[in-house]
Scaffold this motif. Structure first.
Motif, short mmCIF file in Angstrom:
data_model
loop_
_atom_site.label_atom_id
_atom_site.label_comp_id
_atom_site.label_asym_id
_atom_site.label_seq_id
_atom_site.Cartn_x
_atom_site.Cartn_y
_atom_site.Cartn_z
N GLU B 287 -10.21 -24.09 -3.21
CA GLU B 287 -10.27 -23.21 -4.17
C GLU B 287 -10.41 -21.71 -3.58
O GLU B 287 -10.06 -20.74 -4.40
CB GLU B 287 -11.09 -23.40 -5.43
N GLU B 288 -11.12 -21.71 -2.49
CA GLU B 288 -11.35 -20.28 -2.00
C GLU B 288 -10.22 -19.57 -1.22
O GLU B 288 -10.14 -18.56 -1.00
CB GLU B 288 -12.45 -20.43 -1.01
N VAL B 289 -8.99 -20.63 -1.07
CA VAL B 289 -8.02 -19.78 -0.27
C VAL B 289 -7.40 -18.61 -0.88
O VAL B 289 -6.99 -17.81 -0.04
CB VAL B 289 -6.99 -21.13 0.07
N ARG B 290 -7.21 -18.78 -2.15
CA ARG B 290 -6.65 -17.60 -2.64
C ARG B 290 -7.28 -16.37 -2.44
O ARG B 290 -6.90 -15.16 -1.99
CB ARG B 290 -6.67 -17.97 -4.42
N SER B 291 -8.77 -16.18 -2.54
CA SER B 291 -9.41 -15.25 -2.17
C SER B 291 -9.60 -14.85 -0.96
O SER B 291 -9.45 -13.56 -0.48
CB SER B 291 -10.98 -15.43 -2.48
N VAL B 292 -9.37 -15.85 0.27
CA VAL B 292 -9.17 -15.62 1.56
C VAL B 292 -7.83 -14.77 1.73
O VAL B 292 -7.77 -13.79 2.44
CB VAL B 292 -9.05 -16.96 2.19
N LEU B 293 -6.85 -15.10 1.23
CA LEU B 293 -5.64 -14.43 1.46
C LEU B 293 -5.55 -12.97 0.81
O LEU B 293 -5.01 -12.15 1.28
CB LEU B 293 -4.37 -15.41 0.65
N LYS B 294 -5.99 -13.15 -0.35
CA LYS B 294 -6.39 -11.79 -1.01
C LYS B 294 -7.09 -10.93 -0.31
O LYS B 294 -6.91 -9.39 -0.18
CB LYS B 294 -7.14 -12.00 -2.25
N HIS B 295 -8.05 -11.16 0.82
CA HIS B 295 -8.56 -10.26 1.48
C HIS B 295 -8.01 -9.93 2.68
O HIS B 295 -8.53 -9.33 3.78
CB HIS B 295 -10.30 -10.70 1.54
N GLY B 296 -6.80 -10.54 3.03
CA GLY B 296 -6.30 -10.44 4.21
C GLY B 296 -6.38 -11.01 5.31
O GLY B 296 -6.26 -10.38 6.77
N ALA B 297 -7.11 -12.34 5.46
CA ALA B 297 -7.57 -13.05 6.46
C ALA B 297 -6.33 -13.62 7.11
O ALA B 297 -5.22 -13.73 6.44
CB ALA B 297 -8.15 -14.30 6.15
N ASN B 298 -6.28 -13.64 8.49
CA ASN B 298 -4.99 -14.54 9.11
C ASN B 298 -5.49 -15.77 9.79
O ASN B 298 -5.13 -16.14 11.00
CB ASN B 298 -4.06 -13.66 9.99
N GLY B 299 -6.23 -16.56 8.83
CA GLY B 299 -6.55 -17.77 9.52
C GLY B 299 -8.04 -18.49 8.79
O GLY B 299 -8.33 -17.68 8.20
N ILE B 300 -8.02 -19.44 8.81
CA ILE B 300 -9.38 -20.05 8.52
C ILE B 300 -10.22 -20.61 9.77
O ILE B 300 -9.83 -21.29 10.62
CB ILE B 300 -9.21 -21.49 7.48
N GLY B 301 -11.14 -19.87 10.01
CA GLY B 301 -11.85 -20.28 11.29
C GLY B 301 -13.03 -21.21 11.28
O GLY B 301 -13.48 -21.77 12.28
N LEU B 302 -13.16 -21.62 10.09
CA LEU B 302 -14.34 -22.53 9.65
C LEU B 302 -14.03 -23.02 8.22
O LEU B 302 -14.32 -22.47 7.52
CB LEU B 302 -15.66 -21.95 9.93
N TYR B 303 -13.79 -24.40 8.25
CA TYR B 303 -13.62 -25.00 7.09
C TYR B 303 -14.90 -26.15 7.29
O TYR B 303 -14.72 -26.93 7.81
CB TYR B 303 -12.23 -25.73 6.77
N ARG B 304 -15.69 -25.68 6.21
CA ARG B 304 -16.96 -26.53 6.30
C ARG B 304 -16.64 -27.90 5.46
O ARG B 304 -16.94 -27.65 4.17
CB ARG B 304 -18.23 -25.74 5.52
N SER B 305 -16.39 -28.84 6.27
CA SER B 305 -15.87 -29.97 5.24
C SER B 305 -16.98 -30.88 4.47
O SER B 305 -16.52 -31.67 3.84
CB SER B 305 -15.15 -31.03 6.21
N GLU B 306 -18.09 -30.43 5.02
CA GLU B 306 -19.23 -31.25 4.30
C GLU B 306 -19.35 -31.07 2.60
O GLU B 306 -19.92 -32.05 2.20
CB GLU B 306 -20.72 -31.19 4.97
N PHE B 307 -18.87 -29.84 2.29
CA PHE B 307 -18.61 -29.82 0.78
C PHE B 307 -18.21 -30.87 0.24
O PHE B 307 -18.87 -31.29 -0.94
CB PHE B 307 -18.02 -28.54 0.58
N MET B 308 -17.31 -31.51 0.83
CA MET B 308 -16.56 -32.59 0.12
C MET B 308 -17.56 -33.80 -0.01
O MET B 308 -17.32 -34.52 -0.93
CB MET B 308 -15.47 -33.06 1.20
#
Lengths: 89, 581
Positions: B287-308
């Protein structure tokens, strides 16, 4: 009545997991089983009583069983104590 | 005068997420042991005992449900802990004494309260700390029992409204999962530090938060006016009119600044002399990806998978991993998505209450992250297969956390290879050349980064743990927190060692710790040669602004000057001189 002194030989002492093991085993017997340490006597079927003994590694506990299956109860306790509750000694 | 009549009561805590929020207190309480005195008439005593027994049955069912989940998640030895809880519930010390009290004409609630009080007092007298602390387990069980007696549902955060500022002792992932869709203005909690779950959630939702306030829950009441100042780390209870107006003005100024920064969104993160770096985001869920793109990121440097793993009742399946990661990979194309394999253990597990009985004396140095995965290879392989399959849907990379020796990378790669073999057999597609990286957060591998660099495709520095482990400091502990210094000469040298080692081996070096998202360190990190900065999405415009305002030449000079410093005073001097250059 049957009595037996047993020593806590595992490294971490009679913490929650071994205490659960003792209680679960004790509940399988009809006899009343009590544990004496210094001036305290607790019911071996009470996990809180066991934890209150704060029995660390090396502590000696006196087990007393009274009832029709007292001998079996004591030998079962002896078995799990001598096995260090299956933990690191 | 009661405390509620006073205005402008200021409480100081730890700033966990920036911004200011003005609203009303939503007091989110844990289960509680409350003393309810009620006399039971003689002819109702039997019913009262039945009521207690029914509550015991319901509590037992709840405990056993937890046990099943624990068993699935972490194996039998952890589930044994839940055994202890069931035994506490059935303990004759609790039952017999409570029934005796009810027979004297007391309510079941009163009986449970009194019995628990008596038992905890007895535990307080125990010398051995471990055994003394077990009273918390007993209180936990008693609280659950009390809740069932009162017929209360476990509270959720679903009742929030848009004015709410959530005040609680602590927030666990299971608490916050119901909150994601709801508007909350701010958070204030008794416990927690900068990297606690509350802080991470607040940052990702861009909600101001102050944590570590110690006893705010006992000082507020539901609906009270409150200001959360996440910039300074303070909370103001019953703010005066003037204070409220000042904060409203501050809020508007910040919103305007934010708007200006947003204009940077579509500009590259390039220094004035043309060096471009990657600015990535750290996320916990898709769900956070939208906010990530909105802020102009060019990558996900850390996807904390443990939230799953933390927000659900059963272990995620390969399909669930696959669909979760695929979603992120697709939305982020063509940018990279670095998925960190589970970093369970340590604080994250204890927050779920799993470590309450303390099998580990020192969980931060215990069985967590890659260590846990290598011990439970099936759990690990399921996740790896999910990641591998998601790699056909985007630019996916795998990162192993908490590597402390090269053998761990090799063992993890062995399991990865098994996963690949199984997928080939099953006819499922994946990227054969998926990149593998190591998170550098343990000093042992930072020192030998040259050895690690040859074994991986990339490295990413986790500064939060690297600094804590190097300085031997728990920064949540306020007596020693001042020792947590990202510019300590030892840290700077370690960073240089890691970055140089990566570059010598032709590998890229990123950073996903909090240091990467702090503007005060950006120029030094740029000067040290860092290729990629990954941070909470809201920080990206600020960091981009800093990078676009400096030349690589100046940044290198700053880094070199800092590396020469031997103490804090010299470091401050260099930074001051640089600022007014």
């Amino acid at each position: 009545m049957t009595e037996k002194k047993l020593r806590v030989i595992n490294k971490l002492g009679l913490h929650a997991r071994p205490a659960s093991m003792v209680v679960q085993s004790a509940m399988k017997f009809q006899s009343t089983i009590t544990i004496v340490k210094d001036e305290y006597t607790v019911d071996a079927k009470s996990i809180m009583g066991l934890m209150m003994l704060a029995a660390a590694n090396g502590t000696e506990l006196l087990f007393r069983a009274d009832g029709i299956d007292e001998n079996e109860a004591i030998s079962k306790m002896e078995e799990i104590f001598n096995n260090g509750f299956g933990e690191e000694i | 005068m009661t405390p509620n009549d006073k205005t402008n009561i200021i409480l100081t805590g730890v700033p966990a997420s920036p911004g200011v929020a003005i609203g009303k207190v939503f007091l989110f309480e844990d289960d509680e042991l409350v003393l309810i005195e009620k006399t039971i008439p003689k002819n109702k005593i039997k019913d009262e005992i039945t009521r207690l027994n029914q509550a015991i049955v319901k509590t037992k069912a709840e405990l056993q449900e937890n046990q099943v989940e624990l068993n699935k998640m972490l194996g039998k030895s952890y589930a044994k802990i839940a055994d202890a809880h069931v035994l506490i519930l059935n303990d004759p010390m609790l039952n017999k004494d409570a029934v005796a009290l009810i027979n004297e004409g007391n309510s079941a609630e009163f009986a449970i309260y009194k019995v628990t009080e008596k038992i905890t007092k007895a535990f307080d007298l125990i010398d051995d700390e471990y055994f003394r602390e077990r009273k918390h387990d007993i209180v936990d069980v008693a609280k659950k029992l009390m809740r069932h007696l009162q017929g209360k549902q476990k509270k959720t955060l679903a009742d929030l409204d848009s004015e709410s500022i959530v005040v609680s002792k602590n927030l666990t992932p299971s608490d916050t999962v119901s909150m994601r869709e709801v508007m909350v203005r701010g958070f204030a909690t008794d416990t927690g530090g900068k990297t606690s779950h509350t802080a991470l959630v607040a940052q990702s939702l861009e909600i101001p938060a102050v944590v570590g306030l110690k006893n705010i829950t006992s000082q507020v009441s539901h609906g009270m006016s409150i200001i959360v100042d996440g910039n300074q780390g303070i909370v103001i209870l019953n703010p005066s009119k003037e204070t409220q107006e000042n904060y409203k003005r501050e809020h508007d100024i910040q919103a305007a600044t934010q708007k200006n920064l947003e204009k940077l969104k579509d500009l590259p993160a390039t220094t004035i002399d043309g060096k471009e770096v990657v600015l990535g985001a750290n996320i916990e869920n898709p769900e956070e990806v939208r906010s990530v793109l909105k802020h102009g990121a060019n990558g996900i440097g850390l996807y904390r998978s443990e939230f799953m793993y933390l927000t659900r009742k059963t272990l995620p399946t390969e399909e669930e991993h696959f669909s979760n990661y695929s979603k992120v990979a697709k939305m982020m194309m063509p940018y990279e998505v670095i998925i960190r394999t589970i970093d369970l253990g340590g604080d994250k597990i204890s927050k779920l209450g799993l470590m309450n009985i303390g099998q580990e004396a020192n969980p931060f140095m215990g069985l967590r992250a890659i260590r846990l995965c290598l011990k439970y290879p099936d759990l690990f392989k399921t996740q790896l297969k999910g990641i591998l399959r998601a790699s056909v849907n985007g630019n996916v990379k795998i990162m192993y956390p908490m590597i402390s020796q090269i053998e761990e990378i090799r063992q993890a790669n062995d399991i990865l290879n098994q996963a690949k073999i199984e997928l080939r057999k099953e006819g499922k597609k994946f990227d054969e050349n998926i990149q593998i990286g190591a998170m550098i957060e343990v000093p042992s591998v930072a020192v030998v980064a040259d050895i690690i660099a040859k074994e991986v495709d990339f490295m990413s520095i986790g500064t939060n743990d690297l600094i804590q482990y190097t300085m031997a400091v728990d920064r949540v502990n306020e007596d020693v927190a001042f020792l947590y210094d990202p510019l300590h000469p030892a840290i700077l040298r370690l960073l240089k060692t890691i970055i140089d080692a990566g570059h010598n081996a032709g590998k890229s070096v990123g950073m996903c710790g909090e240091m990467a998202g702090s503007p005060e360190f950006s120029i030094a990190l740029l000067g040290l040669g860092l290729d990629e900065f990954s941070m909470s999405a809201i920080q990206i415009p600020k960091i981009k602004n800093v990078i676009r305002s400096v030349s690589m030449k100046d940044a290198k000079n700053l880094a070199n000057e800092l590396l020469k410093c031997s103490d804090r005073a010299a470091i401050s001097g260099v930074i001051k001189k640089f600022k007014y250059r």
